[in-house]
Motif scaffolding. Sequence first.
Motif, PDB file in Angstrom:
ATOM      1  N   TRP A 187     -58.868  14.934 -26.294  1.00 39.26           N
ATOM      2  CA  TRP A 187     -58.386  14.549 -26.988  1.00 39.26           C
ATOM      3  C   TRP A 187     -58.507  12.838 -27.836  1.00 39.26           C
ATOM      4  CZ3 TRP A 187     -62.046  17.833 -29.074  1.00 39.26           C
ATOM      5  CH2 TRP A 187     -61.646  19.165 -29.618  1.00 39.26           C
ATOM      6  N   SER A 188     -57.098  12.876 -26.347  1.00 38.21           N
ATOM      7  CA  SER A 188     -57.094  11.416 -26.574  1.00 38.21           C
ATOM      8  C   SER A 188     -58.091  10.138 -25.475  1.00 38.21           C
ATOM      9  CB  SER A 188     -55.538  10.738 -26.371  1.00 38.21           C
ATOM     10  OG  SER A 188     -55.405  11.615 -24.189  1.00 38.21           O
ATOM     11  N   SER A 189     -58.819  10.983 -24.969  1.00 34.82           N
ATOM     12  CA  SER A 189     -59.862   9.821 -24.202  1.00 34.82           C
ATOM     13  C   SER A 189     -59.961   8.909 -24.852  1.00 34.82           C
ATOM     14  CB  SER A 189     -60.688  10.798 -23.377  1.00 34.82           C
ATOM     15  OG  SER A 189     -61.124  11.557 -24.548  1.00 34.82           O
ATOM     16  N   ASP A 190     -60.694   8.940 -26.504  1.00 33.00           N
ATOM     17  CA  ASP A 190     -61.268   8.336 -27.260  1.00 33.00           C
ATOM     18  C   ASP A 190     -61.010   7.917 -28.491  1.00 33.00           C
ATOM     19  OD1 ASP A 190     -63.545   6.195 -28.597  1.00 33.00           O
ATOM     20  OD2 ASP A 190     -64.539   6.831 -26.643  1.00 33.00           O
ATOM     21  N   PRO A 191     -61.592   7.741 -28.947  1.00 31.90           N
ATOM     22  CA  PRO A 191     -60.601   7.660 -30.538  1.00 31.90           C
ATOM     23  C   PRO A 191     -62.262   8.355 -31.314  1.00 31.90           C
ATOM     24  CG  PRO A 191     -61.026   4.929 -29.662  1.00 31.90           C
ATOM     25  CD  PRO A 191     -60.925   6.013 -28.574  1.00 31.90           C
ATOM     26  N   ALA A 192     -63.000   7.777 -31.061  1.00 34.77           N
ATOM     27  CA  ALA A 192     -64.465   8.293 -31.693  1.00 34.77           C
ATOM     28  C   ALA A 192     -64.625   9.768 -31.854  1.00 34.77           C
ATOM     29  CB  ALA A 192     -65.621   7.628 -30.772  1.00 34.77           C
ATOM     30  N   ILE A 193     -63.684  10.681 -30.632  1.00 40.15           N
ATOM     31  CA  ILE A 193     -63.196  11.959 -31.438  1.00 40.15           C
ATOM     32  C   ILE A 193     -62.719  12.598 -32.120  1.00 40.15           C
ATOM     33  CG2 ILE A 193     -62.147  13.873 -30.504  1.00 40.15           C
ATOM     34  CD1 ILE A 193     -62.430  12.475 -27.473  1.00 40.15           C
ATOM     35  N   GLY A 194     -62.277  11.665 -33.474  1.00 45.18           N
ATOM     36  CA  GLY A 194     -62.103  11.888 -34.487  1.00 45.18           C
ATOM     37  C   GLY A 194     -62.861  12.178 -35.646  1.00 45.18           C
ATOM     38  N   ARG A 195     -63.414  10.636 -35.319  1.00 46.71           N
ATOM     39  CA  ARG A 195     -65.144  10.734 -36.564  1.00 46.71           C
ATOM     40  C   ARG A 195     -65.783  11.902 -36.017  1.00 46.71           C
ATOM     41  NH1 ARG A 195     -61.554   7.278 -37.152  1.00 46.71           N
ATOM     42  NH2 ARG A 195     -61.028   9.238 -38.338  1.00 46.71           N
ATOM     43  N   LEU A 196     -65.802  11.711 -34.894  1.00 50.69           N
ATOM     44  CA  LEU A 196     -67.001  13.534 -34.507  1.00 50.69           C
ATOM     45  C   LEU A 196     -66.094  14.772 -34.879  1.00 50.69           C
ATOM     46  CD1 LEU A 196     -67.525  12.797 -31.165  1.00 50.69           C
ATOM     47  CD2 LEU A 196     -69.610  12.514 -32.385  1.00 50.69           C
ATOM     48  N   GLN A 197     -65.170  14.906 -35.509  1.00 47.13           N
ATOM     49  CA  GLN A 197     -64.732  15.772 -35.502  1.00 47.13           C
ATOM     50  C   GLN A 197     -64.647  15.805 -37.067  1.00 47.13           C
ATOM     51  OE1 GLN A 197     -62.883  18.517 -34.329  1.00 47.13           O
ATOM     52  NE2 GLN A 197     -63.074  18.237 -32.015  1.00 47.13           N
ATOM     53  N   ASP A 198     -64.714  14.349 -38.190  1.00 46.27           N
ATOM     54  CA  ASP A 198     -64.947  14.548 -39.743  1.00 46.27           C
ATOM     55  C   ASP A 198     -65.834  14.625 -39.772  1.00 46.27           C
ATOM     56  OD1 ASP A 198     -62.288  13.677 -39.876  1.00 46.27           O
ATOM     57  OD2 ASP A 198     -62.831  11.392 -39.740  1.00 46.27           O
ATOM     58  N   ALA A 199     -66.803  14.662 -38.735  1.00 50.64           N
ATOM     59  CA  ALA A 199     -68.588  15.016 -39.392  1.00 50.64           C
ATOM     60  C   ALA A 199     -69.133  16.371 -39.079  1.00 50.64           C
ATOM     61  CB  ALA A 199     -69.112  13.937 -38.178  1.00 50.64           C
ATOM     62  N   MET A 200     -67.902  17.037 -38.095  1.00 52.38           N
ATOM     63  CA  MET A 200     -67.854  18.959 -38.152  1.00 52.38           C
ATOM     64  C   MET A 200     -67.747  18.823 -39.339  1.00 52.38           C
ATOM     65  SD  MET A 200     -66.537  18.906 -34.493  1.00 52.38           S
ATOM     66  CE  MET A 200     -66.945  21.154 -34.420  1.00 52.38           C
ATOM     67  N   LEU A 201     -66.550  18.714 -40.457  1.00 56.53           N
ATOM     68  CA  LEU A 201     -66.290  18.886 -41.686  1.00 56.53           C
ATOM     69  C   LEU A 201     -66.831  18.749 -42.677  1.00 56.53           C
ATOM     70  CD1 LEU A 201     -62.777  18.075 -41.193  1.00 56.53           C
ATOM     71  CD2 LEU A 201     -63.652  20.107 -40.746  1.00 56.53           C
ATOM     72  N   VAL A 202     -68.398  17.973 -42.849  1.00 62.73           N
ATOM     73  CA  VAL A 202     -69.230  17.883 -43.783  1.00 62.73           C
ATOM     74  C   VAL A 202     -70.384  18.054 -42.752  1.00 62.73           C
ATOM     75  CG1 VAL A 202     -67.205  15.707 -44.038  1.00 62.73           C
ATOM     76  CG2 VAL A 202     -69.449  15.464 -42.909  1.00 62.73           C
ATOM     77  N   ASP A 203     -70.624  18.234 -42.269  1.00 60.59           N
ATOM     78  CA  ASP A 203     -72.060  18.939 -41.683  1.00 60.59           C
ATOM     79  C   ASP A 203     -71.851  19.864 -40.920  1.00 60.59           C
ATOM     80  OD1 ASP A 203     -74.517  19.045 -40.558  1.00 60.59           O
ATOM     81  OD2 ASP A 203     -75.248  16.102 -41.246  1.00 60.59           O
ATOM     82  N   PRO A 204     -72.551  21.021 -41.073  1.00 58.21           N
ATOM     83  CA  PRO A 204     -72.364  22.412 -40.871  1.00 58.21           C
ATOM     84  C   PRO A 204     -73.513  22.358 -39.733  1.00 58.21           C
ATOM     85  CG  PRO A 204     -73.148  22.860 -43.146  1.00 58.21           C
ATOM     86  CD  PRO A 204     -73.099  21.236 -42.978  1.00 58.21           C
ATOM     87  N   ASP A 205     -74.533  21.284 -39.359  1.00 54.58           N
ATOM     88  CA  ASP A 205     -75.382  21.649 -38.285  1.00 54.58           C
ATOM     89  C   ASP A 205     -74.631  21.147 -37.366  1.00 54.58           C
ATOM     90  OD1 ASP A 205     -77.766  22.899 -39.404  1.00 54.58           O
ATOM     91  OD2 ASP A 205     -77.990  21.266 -40.372  1.00 54.58           O
ATOM     92  N   ILE A 206     -73.774  19.975 -37.218  1.00 53.32           N
ATOM     93  CA  ILE A 206     -73.103  19.138 -36.371  1.00 53.32           C
ATOM     94  C   ILE A 206     -71.683  20.351 -36.080  1.00 53.32           C
ATOM     95  CG2 ILE A 206     -71.645  17.147 -35.831  1.00 53.32           C
ATOM     96  CD1 ILE A 206     -73.201  15.591 -38.283  1.00 53.32           C
ATOM     97  N   ALA A 207     -71.486  20.787 -36.982  1.00 54.76           N
ATOM     98  CA  ALA A 207     -70.196  21.743 -36.736  1.00 54.76           C
ATOM     99  C   ALA A 207     -71.032  22.723 -35.732  1.00 54.76           C
ATOM    100  CB  ALA A 207     -70.173  22.252 -38.158  1.00 54.76           C
ATOM    101  N   GLN A 208     -72.044  23.345 -35.877  1.00 50.58           N
ATOM    102  CA  GLN A 208     -72.394  24.082 -35.324  1.00 50.58           C
ATOM    103  C   GLN A 208     -72.544  23.648 -33.788  1.00 50.58           C
ATOM    104  OE1 GLN A 208     -75.967  26.549 -36.856  1.00 50.58           O
ATOM    105  NE2 GLN A 208     -76.240  27.814 -34.674  1.00 50.58           N
ATOM    106  N   ALA A 209     -73.059  22.714 -33.719  1.00 52.19           N
ATOM    107  CA  ALA A 209     -73.478  21.542 -32.618  1.00 52.19           C
ATOM    108  C   ALA A 209     -72.208  21.466 -31.743  1.00 52.19           C
ATOM    109  CB  ALA A 209     -74.641  21.045 -32.327  1.00 52.19           C
ATOM    110  N   LEU A 210     -71.984  20.620 -32.321  1.00 51.26           N
ATOM    111  CA  LEU A 210     -70.704  20.227 -31.191  1.00 51.26           C
ATOM    112  C   LEU A 210     -69.799  21.666 -31.210  1.00 51.26           C
ATOM    113  CD1 LEU A 210     -69.954  17.198 -32.819  1.00 51.26           C
ATOM    114  CD2 LEU A 210     -71.410  17.987 -30.642  1.00 51.26           C
TER     115      LEU A 210
END
Length: 205
Positions: free
Chosen positions: A106-129
Amino acid sequence: MPKRSYVSSVRADAAAEKRSRVVEAATQLLREEHSITAFSLEAVAKAAGVTRLTVYNQFGSRQGLLEAVFDDIARRGRIMRLGEAWAAPDPRLGLDLLAEIFCEFWSSDPAIGRLQDAMLVDPDIAQALGERLGRGRQIIGALVGRLAEGRATAAQQRDTADLIFGLTGFAMFRLLAPGRSAEAVCLLVKTACGDAIRRMLPNAS
């Protein structure tokens, strides 16, 4: 024939280099932007110096690109070490190691936060990740089951595994991170996971 093979190899290498460049550009964009809504194939193509069609041909969609970014971060963040936690002879140590691996990731890359945000707003991305992170939940369940050894009901084991999965997840890391080092967050998480185990097995040593 050898000449054709050489040409194919050159083309494959060029395509791989271009793909890597697009993934890095996408990752950098996620690091810099404060909202996932700014992430698009057009924005990534511009940052990578390629056409939108090139990005589309490589990844198929915004979701496919985000999945590729996640996989690249997962590789660099050593999330595949979760197998070491599963194989630990002592399940308690395995859970401690799992918490450390997730905190490092979780601390390895700030981009992880945006990916988590994408999971909150996009069901397909949430399922894939979510499917990619599901292995961690399975390992937690296996370690909790080894700890319980018939001393806790199936419902208690499920509750404990779900709780530990939540404690080791990104949402908890993000909540605890401000004002704390990754090591301090990890210590808090490991302590809370230990408390969850003691709640399941109050008479265990």
